[in-house]
Design a protein around this motif. Structure first.
Motif, PDB file in Angstrom:
ATOM      1  N   PHE A   1       1.593  80.577  20.953  1.00  0.00           N
ATOM      2  CA  PHE A   1       2.881  81.205  21.272  1.00  0.00           C
ATOM      3  C   PHE A   1       3.398  81.893  20.018  1.00  0.00           C
ATOM      4  CE2 PHE A   1       5.491  78.100  19.025  1.00  0.00           C
ATOM      5  CZ  PHE A   1       4.732  76.941  19.068  1.00  0.00           C
ATOM      6  N   ASP A   2       4.335  82.810  20.215  1.00  0.00           N
ATOM      7  CA  ASP A   2       4.863  83.571  19.072  1.00  0.00           C
ATOM      8  C   ASP A   2       6.382  83.544  19.129  1.00  0.00           C
ATOM      9  OD1 ASP A   2       5.621  85.348  17.152  1.00  0.00           O
ATOM     10  OD2 ASP A   2       4.400  87.031  17.892  1.00  0.00           O
ATOM     11  N   LYS A   3       6.979  82.851  18.163  1.00  0.00           N
ATOM     12  CA  LYS A   3       8.449  82.726  18.195  1.00  0.00           C
ATOM     13  C   LYS A   3       9.140  84.072  18.011  1.00  0.00           C
ATOM     14  CE  LYS A   3       8.763  81.369  13.351  1.00  0.00           C
ATOM     15  NZ  LYS A   3       9.073  80.332  12.400  1.00  0.00           N
ATOM     16  N   HIS A   4       8.418  85.046  17.421  1.00  0.00           N
ATOM     17  CA  HIS A   4       9.030  86.363  17.226  1.00  0.00           C
ATOM     18  C   HIS A   4       8.869  87.250  18.463  1.00  0.00           C
ATOM     19  CE1 HIS A   4       9.656  85.238  13.137  1.00  0.00           C
ATOM     20  NE2 HIS A   4       8.360  85.011  12.966  1.00  0.00           N
ATOM     21  N   ASN A   5       7.949  86.862  19.326  1.00  0.00           N
ATOM     22  CA  ASN A   5       7.695  87.679  20.532  1.00  0.00           C
ATOM     23  C   ASN A   5       7.291  86.739  21.679  1.00  0.00           C
ATOM     24  OD1 ASN A   5       7.112  89.689  22.330  1.00  0.00           O
ATOM     25  ND2 ASN A   5       5.228  90.364  21.317  1.00  0.00           N
ATOM     26  N   PRO A   6       8.264  85.952  22.189  1.00  0.00           N
ATOM     27  CA  PRO A   6       7.938  84.876  23.132  1.00  0.00           C
ATOM     28  C   PRO A   6       7.248  85.344  24.420  1.00  0.00           C
ATOM     29  CG  PRO A   6      10.229  84.716  22.397  1.00  0.00           C
ATOM     30  CD  PRO A   6       9.691  86.009  21.861  1.00  0.00           C
ATOM     31  N   LEU A   7       7.429  86.621  24.765  1.00  0.00           N
ATOM     32  CA  LEU A   7       6.837  87.086  26.039  1.00  0.00           C
ATOM     33  C   LEU A   7       5.527  87.848  25.829  1.00  0.00           C
ATOM     34  CD1 LEU A   7      10.036  88.201  28.005  1.00  0.00           C
ATOM     35  CD2 LEU A   7       8.618  86.167  28.395  1.00  0.00           C
TER      36      LEU A   7
ATOM     37  N   ASN B   1      12.674  73.402  17.814  1.00  0.00           N
ATOM     38  CA  ASN B   1      12.000  73.030  16.563  1.00  0.00           C
ATOM     39  C   ASN B   1      10.804  73.930  16.262  1.00  0.00           C
ATOM     40  OD1 ASN B   1      13.196  70.643  15.103  1.00  0.00           O
ATOM     41  ND2 ASN B   1      13.216  69.872  17.204  1.00  0.00           N
ATOM     42  N   ALA B   2      10.351  74.668  17.276  1.00  0.00           N
ATOM     43  CA  ALA B   2       9.271  75.638  17.055  1.00  0.00           C
ATOM     44  C   ALA B   2       9.841  76.999  16.663  1.00  0.00           C
ATOM     45  CB  ALA B   2       8.421  75.772  18.324  1.00  0.00           C
ATOM     46  N   GLY B   3      11.157  77.099  16.595  1.00  0.00           N
ATOM     47  CA  GLY B   3      11.785  78.343  16.161  1.00  0.00           C
ATOM     48  C   GLY B   3      11.985  79.358  17.277  1.00  0.00           C
ATOM     49  N   MET B   4      11.871  78.926  18.536  1.00  0.00           N
ATOM     50  CA  MET B   4      12.012  79.878  19.649  1.00  0.00           C
ATOM     51  C   MET B   4      13.459  80.300  19.866  1.00  0.00           C
ATOM     52  SD  MET B   4       8.928  80.390  20.955  1.00  0.00           S
ATOM     53  CE  MET B   4       8.570  80.446  22.706  1.00  0.00           C
ATOM     54  N   PHE B   5      14.416  79.458  19.464  1.00  0.00           N
ATOM     55  CA  PHE B   5      15.837  79.818  19.518  1.00  0.00           C
ATOM     56  C   PHE B   5      16.569  78.917  18.517  1.00  0.00           C
ATOM     57  CE2 PHE B   5      15.053  76.748  22.929  1.00  0.00           C
ATOM     58  CZ  PHE B   5      16.041  75.787  22.712  1.00  0.00           C
ATOM     59  N   PRO B   6      17.792  79.289  18.127  1.00  0.00           N
ATOM     60  CA  PRO B   6      18.496  78.507  17.095  1.00  0.00           C
ATOM     61  C   PRO B   6      18.764  77.082  17.564  1.00  0.00           C
ATOM     62  CG  PRO B   6      19.586  80.606  17.506  1.00  0.00           C
ATOM     63  CD  PRO B   6      18.550  80.459  18.570  1.00  0.00           C
ATOM     64  N   LYS B   7      18.564  76.133  16.663  1.00  0.00           N
ATOM     65  CA  LYS B   7      18.740  74.729  17.060  1.00  0.00           C
ATOM     66  C   LYS B   7      20.176  74.407  17.475  1.00  0.00           C
ATOM     67  CE  LYS B   7      16.651  71.153  15.501  1.00  0.00           C
ATOM     68  NZ  LYS B   7      16.118  70.089  14.605  1.00  0.00           N
TER      69      LYS B   7
END
Ligand SMILES: Cc1ncc(C[n+]2csc(CCOP(=O)(O)OP(=O)(O)O)c2C)c(N)n1
Length: 289
Positions: free
Chosen positions: A64-70, A94-100
């Protein structure tokens, strides 16, 4: 209770068990903080499956890519047991997909962190809505089928079900399809905590022997300790091998877990299936963790 979510983003690559346990503890602490803030939600399943989620998302098993989730060639995870979403939200954060900090909005009006995952809320990493037991699993098999048969891509699809969820008939129709269509790109994870909403699995509706059933439905089946990172990774390696070598066999991982694992007064008690901790309990849980 005033809680703070520390902004951390862990990497997704192979790690030692010790490093993984640090992440799992952070996820469990986030789950407690989210639930006490929300004042409702499910504690037991999310805490019990935190080690599975840690291994899946932070040990190089999911792409997966936290900078480009789709991004088109991402692997996908479908939480069929949608009520367990606090663990998925904490994992994704915690994977950085959105702010905690957004974890504090669990179950609030109009939040992206609904009480069961909602695809249309737009939270990165949520591939489909789920919560009606059995449905997410069928959708996940459909995703794997289209990847393999239509798109002919190398993407992987993971789906986690509960063990009580196995009482849904549609699970077995989907499982039958996965082996019939030789979906070696599909990995079924079963959170086998032996508890469900109202009691022990065998007392509500006995689904055992789960391993023999999975094998009979054509799955390459591994039973492992769902709190042992080495065993969990060895199980995921069986899947990665099936997928890489195109064996034609879907994989089932039966992870033996304890509901509420990590918090002494919740551990192995089905009473914590759908209850949040109150403030006193949350303080104790955070101290233990
Ligand atoms: C179709 C459907 N029936 C009933 C429910 C209500 N329900 C939510 S969770 C649950 C128990 C699921 O047990 P299990 O899969 O073992 O999850 P765990 O208790 O371990 O979290 C039930 C009956 C539901 N969400 N969907």
């Amino acid at each position: 209770m005033n809680v703070e979510f520390e902004q951390i983003s862990f990497e997704n690559k192979r790690k030692s068990s010790k490093e993984l346990s640090v992440i799992a503890r952070e996820i469990r602490r986030d789950i407690i903080k989210m639930l006490v803030t929300a004042g409702s939600g499910h504690s037991g399943g999310p805490l019990g499956s935190s080690d599975i989620f840690t291994t899946l998302y932070f040990n190089g098993n999911m792409s997966f890519d936290k900078h480009n989730p789709l991004y088109e060639h991402r692997d996908r995870f479908v939480l069929s047991a949608g009520h367990m979403c606090p663990v998925l939200y904490a994992t994704l954060a915690n994977a950085g997909m959105f702010p905690k900090a957004e974890l504090a909005t669990l179950r609030k009006y109009n939040t992206r962190l609904q009480g069961h995952p909602g695809r249309d809320m737009g939270l990165p990493g949520i591939e489909t809505s789920s919560g009606s037991l059995g449905q997410g699993f069928s959708i996940a098999v459909g995703m794997a089928m289209s990847d393999k048969l239509l798109d002919k891509t190398e993407k992987k699809v993971y789906s986690l079900t509960g063990d009580g969820e196995l009482q849904e008939g549609s699970i077995w129709e989907a499982a039958m399809s996965a082996s019939h269509f030789k979906l070696d790109n599909f990995c079924w994870i079963i959170d086998n905590n032996d508890c469900q909403i109202d009691g022990r699995i065998k007392d509500v509706m006995d689904v055992y022997p789960i391993d023999e059933k999975c094998r009979a439905f054509g799955f390459d089946t591994v039973v492992c300790d769902g709190h042992n990172f080495e065993e969990l990774q060895a199980a995921f390696d069986v899947f990665l091998n099936n997928q890489k070598n195109k064996t034609g066999r879907p994989t089932a991982i039966i992870a033996k877990t304890f509901m509420g694992h990590g918090v002494s007064f919740m551990e192995d008690s089905y009473k914590w299936h759908g209850m949040p901790p109150n403030e006193t309990q949350a303080i104790q849980a955070l101290e233990e963790l």
